[in-house]
Scaffold this motif. Structure first.
Motif, PDB file in Angstrom:
ATOM      1  N   ARG A 229       1.083  -0.967   0.055  1.00  0.00           N
ATOM      2  CA  ARG A 229      -0.194  -0.021  -0.049  1.00  0.00           C
ATOM      3  C   ARG A 229       0.966   1.224   0.073  1.00  0.00           C
ATOM      4  NH1 ARG A 229      -3.189   0.158   5.618  1.00  0.00           N
ATOM      5  NH2 ARG A 229      -3.596   2.112   4.850  1.00  0.00           N
ATOM      6  N   GLY A 230       0.263   2.528   0.164  1.00  0.00           N
ATOM      7  CA  GLY A 230       1.060   3.597   0.190  1.00  0.00           C
ATOM      8  C   GLY A 230       1.841   3.879  -0.900  1.00  0.00           C
ATOM      9  N   ALA A 231       3.124   4.583  -0.549  1.00  0.00           N
ATOM     10  CA  ALA A 231       4.158   4.829  -1.555  1.00  0.00           C
ATOM     11  C   ALA A 231       4.410   3.638  -2.466  1.00  0.00           C
ATOM     12  CB  ALA A 231       5.323   5.468  -0.743  1.00  0.00           C
ATOM     13  N   LYS A 232       4.805   2.466  -2.057  1.00  0.00           N
ATOM     14  CA  LYS A 232       4.897   1.525  -2.943  1.00  0.00           C
ATOM     15  C   LYS A 232       3.881   1.128  -4.008  1.00  0.00           C
ATOM     16  CE  LYS A 232       6.741  -2.284  -1.267  1.00  0.00           C
ATOM     17  NZ  LYS A 232       8.056  -2.248  -1.954  1.00  0.00           N
ATOM     18  N   ALA A 233       2.611   1.405  -3.527  1.00  0.00           N
ATOM     19  CA  ALA A 233       1.560   1.177  -4.518  1.00  0.00           C
ATOM     20  C   ALA A 233       1.350   2.375  -5.645  1.00  0.00           C
ATOM     21  CB  ALA A 233       0.279   0.937  -3.814  1.00  0.00           C
ATOM     22  N   VAL A 234       1.754   3.570  -4.991  1.00  0.00           N
ATOM     23  CA  VAL A 234       1.788   4.615  -5.870  1.00  0.00           C
ATOM     24  C   VAL A 234       2.597   4.502  -7.109  1.00  0.00           C
ATOM     25  CG1 VAL A 234       1.960   7.246  -6.010  1.00  0.00           C
ATOM     26  CG2 VAL A 234       0.604   6.158  -4.196  1.00  0.00           C
ATOM     27  N   ARG A 235       3.883   4.104  -6.674  1.00  0.00           N
ATOM     28  CA  ARG A 235       5.156   4.137  -7.499  1.00  0.00           C
ATOM     29  C   ARG A 235       4.966   2.961  -8.632  1.00  0.00           C
ATOM     30  NH1 ARG A 235       8.304   4.617  -2.828  1.00  0.00           N
ATOM     31  NH2 ARG A 235       8.747   2.385  -2.684  1.00  0.00           N
ATOM     32  N   LEU A 236       4.385   1.785  -8.318  1.00  0.00           N
ATOM     33  CA  LEU A 236       4.284   0.704  -9.022  1.00  0.00           C
ATOM     34  C   LEU A 236       3.073   0.977 -10.083  1.00  0.00           C
ATOM     35  CD1 LEU A 236       4.672  -2.462  -6.918  1.00  0.00           C
ATOM     36  CD2 LEU A 236       6.316  -1.483  -8.552  1.00  0.00           C
ATOM     37  N   THR A 237       2.064   1.801  -9.751  1.00  0.00           N
ATOM     38  CA  THR A 237       0.969   2.026 -10.508  1.00  0.00           C
ATOM     39  C   THR A 237       1.447   3.282 -11.500  1.00  0.00           C
ATOM     40  OG1 THR A 237      -0.575   1.933  -8.750  1.00  0.00           O
ATOM     41  CG2 THR A 237      -1.342   3.283 -10.692  1.00  0.00           C
ATOM     42  N   LEU A 238       2.349   4.233 -11.246  1.00  0.00           N
ATOM     43  CA  LEU A 238       2.642   5.362 -12.070  1.00  0.00           C
ATOM     44  C   LEU A 238       3.714   4.682 -12.893  1.00  0.00           C
ATOM     45  CD1 LEU A 238       2.923   8.174  -9.738  1.00  0.00           C
ATOM     46  CD2 LEU A 238       0.975   7.639 -11.274  1.00  0.00           C
ATOM     47  N   VAL A 239       4.582   3.777 -12.529  1.00  0.00           N
ATOM     48  CA  VAL A 239       5.630   2.926 -13.374  1.00  0.00           C
ATOM     49  C   VAL A 239       4.534   2.231 -14.546  1.00  0.00           C
ATOM     50  CG1 VAL A 239       7.089   1.179 -13.611  1.00  0.00           C
ATOM     51  CG2 VAL A 239       7.381   3.024 -11.725  1.00  0.00           C
ATOM     52  N   ALA A 240       3.934   1.455 -14.174  1.00  0.00           N
ATOM     53  CA  ALA A 240       2.872   0.557 -15.036  1.00  0.00           C
ATOM     54  C   ALA A 240       2.143   1.331 -15.990  1.00  0.00           C
ATOM     55  CB  ALA A 240       2.304  -0.474 -14.241  1.00  0.00           C
ATOM     56  N   MET A 241       1.726   2.567 -15.531  1.00  0.00           N
ATOM     57  CA  MET A 241       0.924   3.382 -16.342  1.00  0.00           C
ATOM     58  C   MET A 241       1.769   4.126 -17.490  1.00  0.00           C
ATOM     59  SD  MET A 241      -2.052   4.289 -17.247  1.00  0.00           S
ATOM     60  CE  MET A 241      -2.614   5.015 -18.659  1.00  0.00           C
ATOM     61  N   ALA A 242       3.232   4.500 -17.008  1.00  0.00           N
ATOM     62  CA  ALA A 242       4.188   5.139 -17.920  1.00  0.00           C
ATOM     63  C   ALA A 242       4.622   4.169 -18.898  1.00  0.00           C
ATOM     64  CB  ALA A 242       5.105   5.516 -17.118  1.00  0.00           C
ATOM     65  N   LEU A 243       4.733   2.909 -18.655  1.00  0.00           N
ATOM     66  CA  LEU A 243       5.010   1.925 -19.556  1.00  0.00           C
ATOM     67  C   LEU A 243       3.614   1.885 -20.620  1.00  0.00           C
ATOM     68  CD1 LEU A 243       6.509  -0.845 -17.290  1.00  0.00           C
ATOM     69  CD2 LEU A 243       7.792   0.297 -19.212  1.00  0.00           C
ATOM     70  N   LEU A 244       2.666   1.750 -20.353  1.00  0.00           N
ATOM     71  CA  LEU A 244       1.365   1.619 -21.127  1.00  0.00           C
ATOM     72  C   LEU A 244       1.131   2.969 -21.991  1.00  0.00           C
ATOM     73  CD1 LEU A 244      -0.626  -0.719 -21.420  1.00  0.00           C
ATOM     74  CD2 LEU A 244      -2.226   0.776 -19.795  1.00  0.00           C
ATOM     75  N   VAL A 245       1.509   4.160 -21.501  1.00  0.00           N
ATOM     76  CA  VAL A 245       1.215   5.224 -22.458  1.00  0.00           C
ATOM     77  C   VAL A 245       2.456   5.378 -23.354  1.00  0.00           C
ATOM     78  CG1 VAL A 245       1.750   7.913 -22.383  1.00  0.00           C
ATOM     79  CG2 VAL A 245       0.444   6.742 -20.597  1.00  0.00           C
ATOM     80  N   LEU A 246       3.735   4.673 -23.033  1.00  0.00           N
ATOM     81  CA  LEU A 246       4.921   4.730 -24.295  1.00  0.00           C
ATOM     82  C   LEU A 246       4.260   3.414 -24.912  1.00  0.00           C
ATOM     83  CD1 LEU A 246       8.057   4.692 -21.888  1.00  0.00           C
ATOM     84  CD2 LEU A 246       7.089   6.465 -23.557  1.00  0.00           C
ATOM     85  N   ALA A 247       3.846   2.370 -24.577  1.00  0.00           N
ATOM     86  CA  ALA A 247       3.326   1.115 -25.544  1.00  0.00           C
ATOM     87  C   ALA A 247       2.458   1.723 -26.726  1.00  0.00           C
ATOM     88  CB  ALA A 247       2.830   0.187 -24.790  1.00  0.00           C
ATOM     89  N   PHE A 248       1.305   2.528 -26.113  1.00  0.00           N
ATOM     90  CA  PHE A 248       0.477   2.860 -27.037  1.00  0.00           C
ATOM     91  C   PHE A 248       0.330   4.155 -27.836  1.00  0.00           C
ATOM     92  CE2 PHE A 248      -3.984   4.390 -28.228  1.00  0.00           C
ATOM     93  CZ  PHE A 248      -4.403   2.958 -29.122  1.00  0.00           C
ATOM     94  N   PHE A 249       0.603   5.047 -26.918  1.00  0.00           N
ATOM     95  CA  PHE A 249       0.517   6.580 -27.556  1.00  0.00           C
ATOM     96  C   PHE A 249       1.916   6.857 -27.866  1.00  0.00           C
ATOM     97  CE2 PHE A 249      -3.452   6.772 -24.975  1.00  0.00           C
ATOM     98  CZ  PHE A 249      -4.321   7.307 -26.082  1.00  0.00           C
ATOM     99  N   GLY A 250       2.811   6.338 -27.267  1.00  0.00           N
ATOM    100  CA  GLY A 250       4.155   6.713 -27.632  1.00  0.00           C
ATOM    101  C   GLY A 250       4.587   6.067 -28.883  1.00  0.00           C
TER     102      GLY A 250
END
Length: 262
Positions: A229-250
């Motif tokens: 939870r907390g900071a770990k959950a936030v970091r992993l969520t944002l990392v995963a979303m960044a990868l997804l944005v690069l995958a599709f829109f990038g």
């Protein structure tokens, strides 16, 4: 363009109404801004339907896909608010949806074509997954801001606009679960229905999408087994979303706007 102008106006009005209601702490029963948001969403959808009818089929070029993700985010935000959760998201999401719609309208369509039901299913699942996980990323950022303010004992007025920390965290993981299921279905239909799924111009998209899926999966597994939870959950969520944005829109940005390949 009249549909675009009206939809954008309603989005901005809905965002303003949300902000005004939150400032007086009256989020419950927010009928006026919900109706305004619904009008904006319906007009936004109408714009795409009319564009598809005028073309040869579904248009999923860069700006159109971005607009559809914005539409999905606005729809999810409205559903959350109707269920009594996180209407505050509208302050960010509705203007973003308006900008995405305006960008699509100004760019014009470029790749409308008949895809067949299999590829259309894959495309719609992808767009729903991106929209859902984008909402999760926004929730993660709100969670980080809330935790940071509470740790520093900075009791800002905007903290009263957010739900309790445990409720926000619970909503975050429910959203991630929904997005993870949609992303799993997207990857599965890609393997089954896209014949050149691992072609040269799609390999980076495939790899980054798979990496994002693995990070989201690891986060959900860690939440279940170790209570992450907390900071770990936030970091992993944002990392995963960044990868997804690069995958599709990038990849779409490079192929369509830089290399001019559709």
């Amino acid at each position: 363009m009249a549909v675009v102008a009206l939809s954008s106006l309603f989005y901005l009005l809905a965002a303003w109404l949300v902000m005004r209601r939150l400032q007086v702490q009256r989020e419950a029963g927010a009928g006026s801004w919900l109706l305004t948001a619904l009008a904006a969403i319906m007009l936004h959808a109408l714009f795409h339907v009319l564009a598809w009818r005028a073309g040869a089929g579904v248009d999923l070029h860069f700006f159109s896909a971005l607009s559809l993700v914005g539409l999905g985010m606005a729809a999810l935000t409205t559903l959350y608010a109707a269920a009594g959760h996180m209407g505050a998201l509208g302050v960010v999401v509705f203007p973003v949806a308006a900008l995405c719609l305006l960008g699509d309208a100004l760019a014009g369509g470029s790749s409308a074509r008949a895809l067949g039901w299999r590829l259309e299913l894959h495309a719609w699942l992808a767009l729903l997954a991106y929209a859902t996980l984008a909402i999760a990323a926004l929730l993660a950022m709100m969670l980080w801001l809330q935790e940071r303010a509470l740790r520093r004992r900075e009791f800002h007025a905007w903290l009263r606009l957010l739900p309790p920390l445990t409720e926000l965290e619970s909503l975050l993981f429910r959203t991630i679960w929904a997005g993870f299921v949609l992303l799993s279905a997207t990857l599965l239909t890609g393997v089954l229905f896209v014949h050149d799924f691992f072609a040269q111009h799609l390999i980076h998209k495939s790899v980054l999408s798979a990496l994002s899926w693995l990070v989201f999966g690891a986060l959900l597994l860690g939440r279940w087994r170790r209570g992450w939870r907390g900071a770990k959950a936030v970091r992993l969520t944002l990392v995963a979303m960044a990868l997804l944005v690069l995958a599709f829109f990038g990849s779409k940005f490079v192929l369509e706007l830089l290399l001019r390949r559709v």
